[in-house]
Design an enzyme around this catalytic site. Structure first.
Site, short mmCIF file in Angstrom:
data_model
loop_
_atom_site.label_atom_id
_atom_site.label_comp_id
_atom_site.label_asym_id
_atom_site.label_seq_id
_atom_site.Cartn_x
_atom_site.Cartn_y
_atom_site.Cartn_z
N ASP A 185 0.85 -1.19 0.00
CA ASP A 185 0.00 0.00 0.00
C ASP A 185 0.89 1.24 0.00
O ASP A 185 1.61 1.50 0.96
CB ASP A 185 -0.91 -0.03 1.23
CG ASP A 185 -1.66 1.27 1.45
OD1 ASP A 185 -1.84 2.02 0.47
OD2 ASP A 185 -2.05 1.54 2.60
N ASN B 42 -0.29 4.54 -0.53
CA ASN B 42 -0.91 5.80 -0.07
C ASN B 42 -1.48 5.74 1.35
O ASN B 42 -2.09 6.70 1.81
CB ASN B 42 -1.99 6.26 -1.05
CG ASN B 42 -3.15 5.28 -1.17
OD1 ASN B 42 -3.23 4.31 -0.40
ND2 ASN B 42 -4.04 5.52 -2.12
N ASP C 15 -3.95 3.94 2.67
CA ASP C 15 -5.38 3.74 2.91
C ASP C 15 -5.71 2.30 3.31
O ASP C 15 -6.88 1.94 3.47
CB ASP C 15 -6.20 4.13 1.67
CG ASP C 15 -5.94 3.24 0.46
OD1 ASP C 15 -5.07 2.34 0.54
OD2 ASP C 15 -6.61 3.43 -0.57
N ASP D 99 -1.82 -1.17 -3.78
CA ASP D 99 -2.10 -0.41 -5.00
C ASP D 99 -0.96 -0.56 -5.99
O ASP D 99 0.07 -1.19 -5.72
CB ASP D 99 -2.35 1.06 -4.67
CG ASP D 99 -1.32 1.64 -3.70
OD1 ASP D 99 -0.11 1.39 -3.91
OD2 ASP D 99 -1.71 2.33 -2.74
N ASP E 34 -4.88 -10.83 -15.43
CA ASP E 34 -6.01 -11.75 -15.36
C ASP E 34 -7.04 -11.41 -16.42
O ASP E 34 -7.40 -10.24 -16.62
CB ASP E 34 -6.67 -11.68 -13.97
CG ASP E 34 -6.44 -12.95 -13.17
OD1 ASP E 34 -6.86 -14.01 -13.65
OD2 ASP E 34 -5.85 -12.88 -12.08
N ASP F 188 -8.99 -16.86 -16.10
CA ASP F 188 -9.74 -17.36 -14.96
C ASP F 188 -10.81 -18.37 -15.42
O ASP F 188 -11.55 -18.11 -16.37
CB ASP F 188 -10.41 -16.17 -14.26
CG ASP F 188 -11.06 -16.55 -12.95
OD1 ASP F 188 -10.35 -16.94 -12.03
OD2 ASP F 188 -12.31 -16.43 -12.87
N GLU G 105 -6.81 -21.32 -16.16
CA GLU G 105 -7.28 -22.02 -14.97
C GLU G 105 -8.32 -23.04 -15.44
O GLU G 105 -9.37 -22.67 -15.94
CB GLU G 105 -7.90 -21.05 -13.97
CG GLU G 105 -8.35 -21.72 -12.69
CD GLU G 105 -9.08 -20.78 -11.75
OE1 GLU G 105 -9.04 -21.01 -10.54
OE2 GLU G 105 -9.69 -19.81 -12.25
N HIS H 165 -4.01 -17.30 -4.99
CA HIS H 165 -4.96 -16.47 -4.25
C HIS H 165 -6.19 -17.24 -3.79
O HIS H 165 -6.95 -16.75 -2.95
CB HIS H 165 -5.41 -15.30 -5.13
CG HIS H 165 -6.13 -15.74 -6.36
ND1 HIS H 165 -5.48 -16.31 -7.44
CD2 HIS H 165 -7.44 -15.73 -6.70
CE1 HIS H 165 -6.35 -16.62 -8.36
NE2 HIS H 165 -7.56 -16.28 -7.94
N ASP H 166 -6.41 -18.44 -4.33
CA ASP H 166 -7.59 -19.24 -3.98
C ASP H 166 -7.26 -20.41 -3.07
O ASP H 166 -8.16 -21.21 -2.75
CB ASP H 166 -8.24 -19.81 -5.25
CG ASP H 166 -9.14 -18.81 -5.95
OD1 ASP H 166 -9.61 -17.86 -5.28
OD2 ASP H 166 -9.35 -18.95 -7.17
#
Length: 560
Positions: free
Chosen positions: A22, A24, A26, A30, A99, A201, A257, A330-331
């Site tokens: 990150d 910035n 928040d 990003d 992706d 995907d 995938e 990520h899964d």
């Protein structure tokens, strides 16, 4: 020997933008944060960056519900930021793939919002609609992968639309040539911007069969239609058309995938003639602990079954396709927590898992934090969950009384996709070096011990070991192109195999237990001309006594 390709010789690093870095403050990762870490990735030695979705999205499925295929979500930055990222990556000889999520859109995509309002809208047929069944209810008994039925009713038109995942993710109708043309045009514009390829995907599910009849009900209470859909031969027609109309003339990487795919189908997807895809992710090895039927359990992947599945795909695609190698994404929950040791032998077992995977034949994928030995999260409350699949499962199985709240949180801590999505652990400072603000989801409490800053200072760290693995891949063609030969697939403790190419041979043996194992290599690797190319144990005695220390991995080299 297989035809040489740059994507076969590469190592890919997957970035989940929301959780990477990150810039910035928040609390959300990003694009500028990714740019800040490019020198780290170049130092690590990877060749390709795969960016999970950064497009505009309502965020119901953490970015995989896309409302604009050609924009950048303001949470992540601007298109100018993305173009700068491309330029900065390319200046470091890092390629970037993105992706492609074209099995479904968000229900907030303009295509669907127009179709939902007007049955005569040009994009109405971009989606799959059916009238209610004869009883006035669902068109069939298909279930969605995130729970509940795979159909939702549009009350304005009194028709149901298909969604294999969530009601917020309506499936696209690939039988519509206008839809396909719009997708190919979108892909062409991304290629014109300079991206180096696509990770596609659930691409094996895009072609829906004509048969939408009921099927046998599984543990979820619905029929899981993936097997029927993934076997639809129309997907190959679509991919060959995509290759001709969108990808031809580009020297890029494509990885699909391929949920529920078979070996025979994978050979068609990855045919060396280059007519479809370069490689596919298959999940047979990921589902050995019950994930394919019912993932919410505490089962452990049995090593003999894992070895047989890996050998099946290694040998089955030899000269007939190409493997995408991965333990994590990520899964998936962290493989270190599934098959390694989270305690004193964490680093040793993390290195062993890395050797076992990276010495196989195929293109290795590293998921962010894997190179540090990041572990699963221990979720103490359902309030910590961000993954829609996990939240839905917690609510359903605790409310119907089939699983207690305590057990469900334990299963989620073992199996949830949220385990992969905890923020990247860059340092031991507050915020883990990920953010100066409040992170979008909780950071794993072990960031003070497991972080990149500490590991980069040590030559014996997991991070340093991954760097050495990548260096070896560049120096030894046998690691990339050598034939895979398995050894003793029934042994419950050690994963061993050979790699053979011309006059080079490797023998790899990995101890998957916390106990010492006696493991004698084949006779060809017993002479004085055998070199200990790599081990994860500082004072290995393997060449002297053929004993593997707990979680030890050994790579022997013989050149003839």
């Amino acid at each position: 020997m297989d035809k040489r390709k740059w994507w076969k010789e590469s190592v890919v690093y997957q970035i989940y933008p929301q959780s990477f870095c990150d810039d910035n403050g928040d609390g959300i990762g990003d694009i500028l944060g990714i740019i800040k870490k490019l020198d780290y990735l170049k130092w690590l030695g990877v060749d390709v960056l795969w960016l999970s979705p950064f497009y505009p999205s309502p965020g119901y499925d953490n970015g995989y519900d896309i409302s604009d295929y050609e924009g950048v979500d303001p949470r992540y930055g601007t298109m100018e930021d993305f173009e700068r990222l491309l330029a900065e990556a390319h200046s470091r000889d890092l390629k970037v793939i993105i992706d492609l999520v074209v099995n479904h859109t968000s229900d907030e995509h303009p295509w669907f919002t127009a179709a939902n309002v007007d049955k005569t809208a040009p994009t109405r047929d971009y989606y799959i609609w059916r009238e209610p069944g004869s009883d006035g209810q669902l068109p069939n008994n298909w279930g969605a992968l995130f729970g509940g039925p795979a159909w939702s009713l549009d009350r304005d038109s009194e028709e149901y639309y298909l969604h294999l995942f969530s009601p917020k993710q309506p499936d696209l109708n690939w039988e519509n040539p206008k839809l396909r043309a719009d997708v190919y045009a979108m892909m062409d514009r991304w290629l014109a911007r300079g991206v180096d390829g696509f990770r596609m995907d659930v691409i094996s599910l895009i072609a829906k069969p004509a048969d939408l009849s009921d099927g046998p009900v599984g543990p979820s209470g619905y029929f899981d239609p993936r097997g029927r859909i993934a076997a639809n031969p129309r997907v190959h027609e679509h991919l060959r058309e995509m290759r001709q109309k969108a990808l031809a003339g580009h020297d890029i990487m494509t990885v699909g995938e391929a949920a529920a795919t078979t070996l025979e189908e994978a050979r068609r997807f990855t045919n060396p003639d280059g007519s479809e895809l370069d490689m596919v992710f298959q999940f047979e090895h990921m589902d050995l602990d019950g994930g394919e039927t019912f993932k919410w359990n505490d089962q452990v992947i049995p090593l003999p079954e894992l070895k047989k599945v890996m050998a099946k795909w290694q040998q089955g695609l030899e000269q007939r396709g190409w493997n995408a190698l991965f333990w994590n994404n990520h899964d998936q929950p962290r493989m270190l927590s599934r098959l390694g040791d989270e305690g004193e032998l964490r680093e040793t077992s993390a290195k062993m898992l890395a050797v076992c995977l990276h010495m196989l034949k195929g293109t290795p994928f590293i998921y962010q934090g894997e190179e540090l030995g990041m572990t699963n999260m221990c979720f103490a409350s359902s309030d910590q969950l961000r993954d829609s699949e996990s939240r839905n499962a917690y609510q359903r199985y605790t409310e119907d009384g089939s699983i207690s709240k305590e057990d469900m949180l334990r299963y989620i801590s073992l199996k949830s996709r949220d385990n992969a999505r905890t923020p990247m652990q860059w340092s031991g400072n507050i915020g883990a070096g990920f953010t100066t603000g409040k992170p979008w989801m909780d950071i794993n409490a072990n960031y003070t011990v497991i972080n990149a800053q500490e590991q980069k200072s040590r030559g014996d760290s997991v991070l340093a070991f991954y760097r050495e693995l990548i260096r070896l891949r560049r120096n030894y063609a046998v690691i990339v192109y050598g034939e895979f030969v398995p050894d003793d697939l029934d042994n419950p403790d050690v994963f061993a195999y050979q790699r053979c190419l011309l006059h080079q041979r490797l023998y790899v043996c990995c101890n998957f237990t916390s106990q010492r194992q006696q493991w004698v290599p084949p006779e060809a690797f017993a002479g004085d001309d055998v070199e200990l190319l790599l081990t994860n144990i500082e004072a290995s005695t393997y060449l002297e006594n053929h004993q593997l220390a707990p979680y030890e991995a050994v790579v022997l080299l013989k050149e003839e």
